[in-house]
Design a protein around this motif. Structure first.
Motif, short mmCIF file in Angstrom:
data_model
loop_
_atom_site.label_atom_id
_atom_site.label_comp_id
_atom_site.label_asym_id
_atom_site.label_seq_id
_atom_site.Cartn_x
_atom_site.Cartn_y
_atom_site.Cartn_z
N TYR B 26 9.54 7.84 -5.16
CA TYR B 26 8.92 6.87 -4.29
C TYR B 26 8.82 5.55 -5.04
CZ TYR B 26 7.44 11.00 -1.75
OH TYR B 26 7.42 12.17 -1.07
N PRO B 32 -0.07 -3.14 -5.63
CA PRO B 32 -1.37 -3.37 -4.99
C PRO B 32 -2.14 -4.54 -5.61
CG PRO B 32 -1.47 -1.49 -6.42
CD PRO B 32 -0.05 -1.91 -6.40
N MET B 65 3.10 0.63 4.71
CA MET B 65 1.69 0.98 4.62
C MET B 65 0.85 -0.29 4.47
SD MET B 65 -0.19 3.36 1.73
CE MET B 65 0.70 4.83 2.18
N GLN B 67 -2.98 -1.62 3.65
CA GLN B 67 -4.20 -1.18 3.01
C GLN B 67 -5.22 -2.30 3.01
OE1 GLN B 67 -2.27 -0.31 -0.59
NE2 GLN B 67 -1.52 1.67 0.06
N ASN B 68 -6.45 -1.89 3.00
CA ASN B 68 -7.53 -2.84 3.05
C ASN B 68 -7.60 -3.71 1.81
OD1 ASN B 68 -9.38 -3.48 5.01
ND2 ASN B 68 -10.27 -1.44 5.01
N SER B 69 -8.40 -4.71 1.91
CA SER B 69 -8.64 -5.58 0.77
C SER B 69 -9.55 -4.89 -0.23
CB SER B 69 -9.29 -6.87 1.24
OG SER B 69 -10.52 -6.56 1.85
N ARG B 107 -11.91 2.61 6.86
CA ARG B 107 -10.58 2.92 7.33
C ARG B 107 -9.66 2.92 6.13
NH1 ARG B 107 -7.69 5.80 10.81
NH2 ARG B 107 -5.60 4.99 10.95
N GLY B 108 -8.89 3.93 6.01
CA GLY B 108 -7.95 4.00 4.91
C GLY B 108 -6.67 3.27 5.24
N SER B 109 -5.67 3.60 4.51
CA SER B 109 -4.40 2.98 4.75
C SER B 109 -3.88 3.40 6.12
CB SER B 109 -3.41 3.40 3.66
OG SER B 109 -3.30 4.81 3.63
N GLU B 111 -0.19 3.66 8.13
CA GLU B 111 1.20 3.67 7.74
C GLU B 111 2.07 4.04 8.93
OE1 GLU B 111 -1.11 5.77 5.90
OE2 GLU B 111 -0.98 6.90 7.76
N ARG B 142 -2.57 -5.59 1.46
CA ARG B 142 -1.52 -5.05 0.60
C ARG B 142 -0.49 -4.30 1.43
NH1 ARG B 142 -6.22 -3.75 -1.91
NH2 ARG B 142 -6.65 -4.90 -3.81
N PHE B 146 7.60 2.02 0.86
CA PHE B 146 8.05 3.19 0.11
C PHE B 146 9.38 3.64 0.69
CE2 PHE B 146 4.17 3.64 -2.15
CZ PHE B 146 3.19 3.19 -1.29
N MET B 270 0.03 3.82 16.15
CA MET B 270 1.45 3.60 15.97
C MET B 270 2.15 4.92 16.25
SD MET B 270 0.84 1.42 12.61
CE MET B 270 -0.57 2.47 12.34
#
Lengths: 311, 308
Positions: B26, B32, B65, B67-69, B107-109, B111, B142, B146, B270
């Protein structure tokens, strides 16, 4: 000759029929605490098609006019089989809802389900409460779903010998029964290189070709205590899976991120989203995980990690 | 572990031969580090391309993906992402206006799999645009890519993408979300079909990514207002003869247990859909809501990315 194939349509078939009068699915489910009996609910009496996967929509919805679904950790198993003979085929899909958060967005479950299957669902809930009237939707995806292959085996990697039926777990510190608890570097270190690998599985049970890594963030005892951070601020957690012998571990998944929100009035546990991904882990591989957090509080530097494995 | 289906005929249908054991590989080409700022009072301006370097192997699709700050934490935001290839200064966009919602609090990532083939040695670029529901300061995101090696991948890959349904409105007021507005006006009653975008795909598409999210500014609800329920459908065909390809999609919006108004915003979904559509096919959405008294929360916007 036309350059398209008419068979390349994947059909999404809602397994919980819509109730147009109430703008939500017809059937609701009761999530019972871990001290109560976890009964199976028939989701589909007999599937009429081969499904090549499932698409879950689990917002933990409730009827308009009812109280919102209480914050908590909801999870369910999917099963096959006639009444009284159900067998788990997908275990422990955890959905977390704190006081200010919806449940899951969409999740793809790459399981092959043949026509004629009685599909059942067994909902469970952390603690001892019983929460009724929860709506969710499951789509069967049929007629070819080439974006993701489908599989016929599933197990939860990293469960540390605990039962896949959470009723046997500790209803308070139930996280221990969900996966492998690891301790993160202290002091809010965000240096991944300083984060040790922790073994979550010493022997992968079968050739795994698709994984859904899951991280659960909580204190040793229970909730992350929001008061330990500045109000209205965030704390980040990152984790990833790896493989390899001790001292020779290699990452195999992206570094997945989850951020939690701290305020003066909210506490909670948190579960990551479900980023499923193709991933080949050979049978017998040692599987590890590592994680970091920006949370400097010693009590909050824990994660419990597991992975749904398909092969 | 449960191994179901062993010895039964349908087990064969799901057998997969990946060949020899392969160490998965990957690449997070976008490290990040915070590098994207958005305009949080209006629909943002697209930022400059961010060079992510060259691929080191053929990518048979990739995961995108978001991602949050890092701290500080900010409220609900909407964002879109463009991906390009090519040399610096001559970027060629291959994926446009791929949208995400980021609800507040936890909330997580998020993707999505992007089934586009990218050859080895291709330089990748990312740019972002976003707005928030508040006037608080800039924040960072971010986007991370991948790439999937062929020997790890079960997916078909494609060579073109097109996003339809994107709003070009300048500011995040009602109806000016990132997608095409579908707004119920009669409680618990399905709206008429609304075409997603004025233009249809101009080539055959084989894979769709269907996004839907809550619109515009301030879709907050209060403790006394929720829950709201939603059913949505996606259809194809000509006006008056649409055929649903997704029925009874379900979303729910709930209030805050704290009893105060809250940024309890639904997540942009999504939804991947392997579905062949000939060039020129029109795509539609319709929905119904259990409430029509809160316009910003009862409506949704839709946008669809097609790959072919």
């Amino acid at each position: 000759m036309a350059d398209w194939a008419l068979t390349d349509h994947a059909i999404y078939e809602a397994l919980n029929p819509g109730d147009a009068v109430n703008s939500r699915p017809t059937n609701s489910y009761t999530f019972r605490g871990t001290s109560a009996s976890q009964e199976w609910n028939e989701f589909v009496a007999t599937t009429t098609k081969d499904y090549h996967g499932l698409w879950l929509q689990c917002p933990l919805g409730r009827d308009s006019g009812a109280a919102s679904s209480p914050g908590g950790s909801y999870f369910f198993n999917l099963g096959f089989g006639s009444a009284g003979n159900e067998v788990d085929v997908y275990m422990g899909h955890l959905i977390h809802s704190n006081s200010n958060r919806l449940g899951d967005g969409g999740t793809h479950i790459p399981l092959y389900i043949p026509a004629g299957t009685r599909l059942t669902l067994r909902p469970q809930l952390k603690g001892t409460a019983t929460i009724a009237g929860i709506f969710l939707q499951v789509f069967g995806v049929t007629n070819g779903f080439h974006a993701h292959k489908s599989f016929s085996r599933h197990y939860r990697m990293g469960t540390d010998g605990h039962s896949d039926h959470f009723g046997n777990g500790d209803p308070v510190n139930y996280s221990h029964a969900l996966g492998t608890r690891i301790t993160l570097p202290t002091g809010g270190s965000q240096d991944l290189g300083a984060a040790p690998w922790h073994e979550i599985e010493d022997f992968c049970l079968f050739d795994t070709k698709y994984v859904i890594p899951v991280g659960h963030m909580c204190r040793t005892s229970n909730d992350i205590e929001s008061a330990e951070g500045p109000a209205n601020s965030g704390r980040s957690y990152w984790f990833q899976l790896g493989i390899g012998d001790k001292g020779d571990e290699q990452p195999i998944t992206p570094l997945m991120h989850h951020q939690i929100f701290l305020s003066s009035s909210w506490t909670g546990e948190y579960v990551s989203s479900h980023p499923g991904q193709p991933c080949y882990i050979a049978r017998g591989q040692r599987v590890v995980a590592r994680a970091i957090t920006s949370n400097a509080d010693v009590g909050d530097n824990n994660m419990t990690i597991w992975a749904h494995c398909f092969g | 572990m449960i191994e179901y289906g062993k010895g039964r005929h349908w087990d064969q249908a799901s057998s997969i031969d990946l060949g020899v054991s392969v160490s998965p590989e990957y690449r997070a080409l976008s490290t990040p580090t915070s590098h994207v700022n958005g305009n949080n009072t209006a629909r943002g301006t697209k930022l400059a391309w961010y060079d992510n370097g060259a691929t080191t192997y053929d990518w048979h699709g990739f995961t995108l993906m978001f991602q949050n700050s890092w701290e500080p934490f900010f409220e609900d935001r909407k964002m879109s992402c463009d991906i390009a290839i090519g040399a610096v200064g001559s970027e060629q966009q291959i994926l446009g206006e791929f949208c995400f919602d980021q609800p507040s609090h936890s909330r997580g990532s998020q993707e999505a799999f992007i089934p586009l083939f990218i050859p080895k040695g291709t330089t990748l670029h990312v740019r972002m645009m976003m707005y928030s529901n508040t006037t608080s300061g800039a924040f960072s995101m971010r986007p991370t890519l991948f790439g999937w090696r062929q020997d790890m991948c079960h997916h078909k890959v494609y060579f073109r993408s097109e996003t339809i349904g994107i709003s070009t409105q300048a500011s995040p007021v009602l109806g000016n979300g990132y997608g095409t507005l579908v707004q119920p006006t009669i409680v618990d009653t399905m709206t008429p079909w609304v075409q997603i975008g004025e233009n249809t795909f101009d080539y055959h598409t084989w894979y769709l990514n269907i996004g839907q999210g809550f619109i515009g500014i301030d879709p907050r609800i209060t403790a006394s207002a929720g829950p709201y329920n939603f059913l949505y459908e996606i259809g194809v065909g000509e006006s008056g003869s649409q055929v649903a390809i997704i029925e009874d999609g379900y979303l729910n919006l709930q209030d805050s247990a704290t009893g105060t108004s809250d940024w309890n915003v639904g997540t942009q979904q999504m939804q991947p859909l392997q579905h062949y559509l000939p060039a020129g096919t029109k795509i539609w959405a319709r929905m119904q809501s259990s409430v029509i008294s809160h316009v910003a929360a009862q409506s949704k916007d839709f946008r669809i990315v097609g790959f072919g």
